[in-house]
Design a protein around this motif. Structure first.
Motif, PDB file in Angstrom:
ATOM      1  N   LEU A 157      19.777  56.068  41.924  1.00 37.44           N
ATOM      2  CA  LEU A 157      19.809  57.511  42.180  1.00 37.44           C
ATOM      3  C   LEU A 157      19.640  57.836  43.659  1.00 37.44           C
ATOM      4  O   LEU A 157      19.582  59.010  44.021  1.00 37.44           O
ATOM      5  N   ALA A 183      13.391  57.582  45.326  1.00 39.97           N
ATOM      6  CA  ALA A 183      14.705  57.118  44.871  1.00 39.97           C
ATOM      7  C   ALA A 183      15.122  55.859  45.621  1.00 39.97           C
ATOM      8  O   ALA A 183      15.705  54.935  45.045  1.00 39.97           O
ATOM      9  N   SER A 238      13.303  52.958  44.182  1.00 37.52           N
ATOM     10  CA  SER A 238      13.418  52.870  42.714  1.00 37.52           C
ATOM     11  C   SER A 238      12.111  53.233  42.031  1.00 37.52           C
ATOM     12  O   SER A 238      11.714  52.637  41.022  1.00 37.52           O
ATOM     13  N   VAL A 276      20.316  61.711  45.153  1.00 33.19           N
ATOM     14  CA  VAL A 276      19.093  62.414  45.544  1.00 33.19           C
ATOM     15  C   VAL A 276      19.122  62.707  47.049  1.00 33.19           C
ATOM     16  O   VAL A 276      18.744  63.796  47.491  1.00 33.19           O
ATOM     17  N   LEU A 326      20.082  66.504  38.335  1.00 29.81           N
ATOM     18  CA  LEU A 326      19.569  65.180  38.693  1.00 29.81           C
ATOM     19  C   LEU A 326      18.380  64.797  37.814  1.00 29.81           C
ATOM     20  O   LEU A 326      18.257  63.639  37.406  1.00 29.81           O
ATOM     21  N   TRP A 327      17.511  65.761  37.546  1.00 31.57           N
ATOM     22  CA  TRP A 327      16.332  65.476  36.728  1.00 31.57           C
ATOM     23  C   TRP A 327      16.734  64.989  35.340  1.00 31.57           C
ATOM     24  O   TRP A 327      16.149  64.056  34.802  1.00 31.57           O
ATOM     25  N   LYS A 335       9.278  56.548  40.839  1.00 28.40           N
ATOM     26  CA  LYS A 335       9.322  57.688  39.924  1.00 28.40           C
ATOM     27  C   LYS A 335       9.832  58.924  40.665  1.00 28.40           C
ATOM     28  O   LYS A 335       9.100  59.555  41.440  1.00 28.40           O
ATOM     29  N   VAL A 336      11.070  59.263  40.397  1.00 27.35           N
ATOM     30  CA  VAL A 336      11.727  60.372  41.094  1.00 27.35           C
ATOM     31  C   VAL A 336      11.489  61.697  40.374  1.00 27.35           C
ATOM     32  O   VAL A 336      11.332  62.741  41.019  1.00 27.35           O
ATOM     33  N   ARG A 337      11.436  61.655  39.065  1.00 28.48           N
ATOM     34  CA  ARG A 337      11.412  62.898  38.283  1.00 28.48           C
ATOM     35  C   ARG A 337      10.241  63.823  38.613  1.00 28.48           C
ATOM     36  O   ARG A 337      10.433  65.036  38.689  1.00 28.48           O
ATOM     37  N   ARG A 345      19.632  63.602  34.590  1.00 35.25           N
ATOM     38  CA  ARG A 345      20.404  62.368  34.690  1.00 35.25           C
ATOM     39  C   ARG A 345      19.555  61.158  35.042  1.00 35.25           C
ATOM     40  O   ARG A 345      19.988  60.023  34.854  1.00 35.25           O
ATOM     41  N   THR A 346      18.346  61.382  35.547  1.00 34.31           N
ATOM     42  CA  THR A 346      17.523  60.283  36.058  1.00 34.31           C
ATOM     43  C   THR A 346      17.322  59.145  35.055  1.00 34.31           C
ATOM     44  O   THR A 346      17.464  57.972  35.416  1.00 34.31           O
TER      45      THR A 346
END
Length: 201
Positions: free
Chosen positions: A172, A82, A85, A176, A162-163, A87-89, A165-166
């Motif tokens: 984020l 996060a 920037s 996060v 959060l997942w 890949k957070v998911r 909303r990503t």
């Protein structure tokens, strides 16, 4: 982004961090009361607590400990992604899955204990001279692990939100990170619960 907007975002971020730390401090006091009660009764009835602890499923408790440690790692990787920037998911999803697996194992363990009549209700069965003190141990055990499972469930709900909303937010990092603080707190509580409850003897 204008300077006023940047200042507003920085102020909101500080407010959110302060709110989460305040909440966690209150949770430390709440869990601390349970830990204190457990410590007092364990010092009074060491043999009874050791005997009662021997009826817990050590293997399942140890497995859940490793699962939560793994979830701490995936949560930390989500925070790092996060901030950059990235890949957070995937890391959020991995943390959610590990949390659900933890709860599944915990519910399985509770089911086995209920089958053995170790739930401290009217049908509680415990052989030996320490039955009353063993009942007290299981009251504390179910209260502490149940409260922890409730916090785990809340954490999974936050992470799921959060997942979803990503894809709709550019920044984020703060949500996060704040959720990560909560998740790590829940993991740390279990790190204390496991030896206190499972390694008494």
């Amino acid at each position: 982004m204008s300077s006023d907007t940047a200042k507003r975002h920085a102020y909101e971020s500080e407010t959110h961090y302060f709110g989460m730390w305040t909440f966690l401090a209150s949770e430390v006091l709440f869990f601390g009361g349970l830990f204190l009660a457990y410590g007092i009764y364990r010092s009074h009835y060491p043999d009874a607590f050791a005997e009662a602890s021997g009826h817990l499923k050590m293997g399942l408790g140890a497995l859940n400990t490793f699962i939560l440690l793994g979830s701490s790692l995936t949560m930390a990787l989500a925070v790092g992604a996060a901030r950059e920037s990235g890949k957070v998911r995937p890391w959020l999803a991995a943390t959610i899955v590990l949390g659900i697996v933890f709860l599944g194992i915990k519910f399985t363990e509770w089911g086995l204990e209920a089958h053995e009549n170790l739930v401290p209700n009217a049908s509680f069965e415990f052989d030996g001279p320490h039955a009353p003190q063993a009942r007290l141990f299981f009251v504390l055990y179910f209260a502490m692990t149940g409260l922890h499972a409730l916090h785990m469930t809340a954490g999974i709900v936050f992470l799921s939100w959060l997942w979803f909303r990503t894809p709709h937010r550019d920044d984020l990092s703060h949500p996060v990170e704040i959720t990560g603080l909560y998740w790590h707190f829940v993991d740390i509580i279990w790190v204390f619960l496991f030896p206190l409850l499972y390694l008494v003897s």
